[in-house]
Design a protein around this motif. Sequence first.
Motif, PDB file in Angstrom:
ATOM      1  N   UNK A  27       0.849  -1.199   0.000  1.00 12.74           N
ATOM      2  CA  UNK A  27       0.000   0.000   0.000  1.00 12.74           C
ATOM      3  C   UNK A  27       0.883   1.248   0.000  1.00 12.74           C
ATOM      4  N   UNK A  28       0.389   2.281  -0.669  1.00 16.34           N
ATOM      5  CA  UNK A  28       1.156   3.512  -0.795  1.00 16.34           C
ATOM      6  C   UNK A  28       0.298   4.729  -0.491  1.00 16.34           C
ATOM      7  N   UNK A  29       0.958   5.803  -0.094  1.00 20.51           N
ATOM      8  CA  UNK A  29       0.336   7.116  -0.022  1.00 20.51           C
ATOM      9  C   UNK A  29       0.604   7.839  -1.339  1.00 20.51           C
ATOM     10  N   UNK A  30      -0.264   8.791  -1.681  1.00 17.09           N
ATOM     11  CA  UNK A  30      -0.063   9.545  -2.915  1.00 17.09           C
ATOM     12  C   UNK A  30       1.222  10.364  -2.865  1.00 17.09           C
ATOM     13  N   UNK A  31       1.608  10.814  -1.696  1.00 20.93           N
ATOM     14  CA  UNK A  31       2.855  11.570  -1.569  1.00 20.93           C
ATOM     15  C   UNK A  31       4.056  10.702  -1.938  1.00 20.93           C
ATOM     16  N   UNK A  42       2.115  -5.614  -7.451  1.00 21.50           N
ATOM     17  CA  UNK A  42       1.006  -5.694  -6.492  1.00 21.50           C
ATOM     18  C   UNK A  42       0.993  -4.441  -5.616  1.00 21.50           C
ATOM     19  N   UNK A  43       0.625  -3.332  -6.224  1.00 25.14           N
ATOM     20  CA  UNK A  43       0.545  -2.064  -5.510  1.00 25.14           C
ATOM     21  C   UNK A  43      -0.903  -1.603  -5.459  1.00 25.14           C
ATOM     22  N   UNK A  44      -1.277  -1.010  -4.344  1.00 22.49           N
ATOM     23  CA  UNK A  44      -2.664  -0.563  -4.192  1.00 22.49           C
ATOM     24  C   UNK A  44      -2.696   0.671  -3.289  1.00 22.49           C
ATOM     25  N   UNK A  45      -3.612   1.594  -3.593  1.00 21.64           N
ATOM     26  CA  UNK A  45      -3.861   2.738  -2.725  1.00 21.64           C
ATOM     27  C   UNK A  45      -5.256   2.569  -2.141  1.00 21.64           C
ATOM     28  N   UNK A  65      -3.320  -2.963  12.552  1.00 21.89           N
ATOM     29  CA  UNK A  65      -3.183  -4.415  12.745  1.00 21.89           C
ATOM     30  C   UNK A  65      -2.474  -5.082  11.575  1.00 21.89           C
ATOM     31  N   UNK A  66      -2.833  -4.680  10.356  1.00 18.40           N
ATOM     32  CA  UNK A  66      -2.271  -5.324   9.175  1.00 18.40           C
ATOM     33  C   UNK A  66      -1.127  -4.528   8.550  1.00 18.40           C
ATOM     34  N   UNK A  67      -0.720  -3.456   9.217  1.00 15.88           N
ATOM     35  CA  UNK A  67       0.393  -2.636   8.752  1.00 15.88           C
ATOM     36  C   UNK A  67       0.162  -2.135   7.324  1.00 15.88           C
ATOM     37  N   UNK A  68      -1.029  -1.578   7.096  1.00 18.80           N
ATOM     38  CA  UNK A  68      -1.406  -1.059   5.786  1.00 18.80           C
ATOM     39  C   UNK A  68      -1.528   0.460   5.845  1.00 18.80           C
ATOM     40  N   UNK A  69      -1.342   1.099   4.698  1.00 18.83           N
ATOM     41  CA  UNK A  69      -1.503   2.542   4.588  1.00 18.83           C
ATOM     42  C   UNK A  69      -2.809   2.862   3.861  1.00 18.83           C
TER      43      UNK A  69
END
Length: 225
Positions: A27-31, A42-45, A65-69
């Motif tokens: 998972x990523x942030x737009x910044x 396998x990238x997702x926002x 819990x799942x260490x997601x952004x």
Amino acid sequence: MESNKWTISVKKLEQQFQFLKDNNYQTFHFSELDLMKKIPKKSIVLTFDDVTENQFIHVVPLLEKFNLKASFFIPFFYVGKTDLWNNTPVDLQQKIMSIDQLKLLNAEKIELGYHSYAHKKYESLNASEIENDFAKCEEVIKQSNLKIYPVLAYPFGNYPKNDSQKNDFKRILSHNKIKFGLRIGNRRNTFPFKNRFEIKRIEIEGKDSLMVFRLKIKLGKLKLF
């Protein structure tokens, strides 16, 4: 909380996050994307509109819990109030996070963005009204000292479609230093984005099964579901 078209149960959301974690989605942030030229396959926002108090109570702990952004989008006029734009009965209105709650969010996990000031369809506003909407957003941001990244999720996924209005709209976005604009679209995006102001979002509905969720993030939304 039970699932329906617009509301997902905590159990279903946890299953979806578990799937992303188990299948090594990043998972990523737009910044972060703004600084990258290439991203893993396998990238997702993950995006959440309206910053409801339910998101504060239920979504935030699951992201931890799942260490997601994820990216949360704020309709600034309604902060600390309820989702009055939906015109629902008082007993069914959802509370919107307060400034204090927004400041408690872990910036490493949650990036805050714009969801307009008044939560109106941009297509229904003229250029002056859109500029005024941005000005009011900036007033709230300055007064509250919130850290907001310049990414905008269009209310209702709506933006001007007429060529001249669309060009004016994009000029306004650029003038207000918006780097990304999010519509609906229900299709996967290629990266780098072909059009930063028309990034497609895949709409995940509360009634979607885990199988439908998996198909949507792989293929986009099809007529089959």
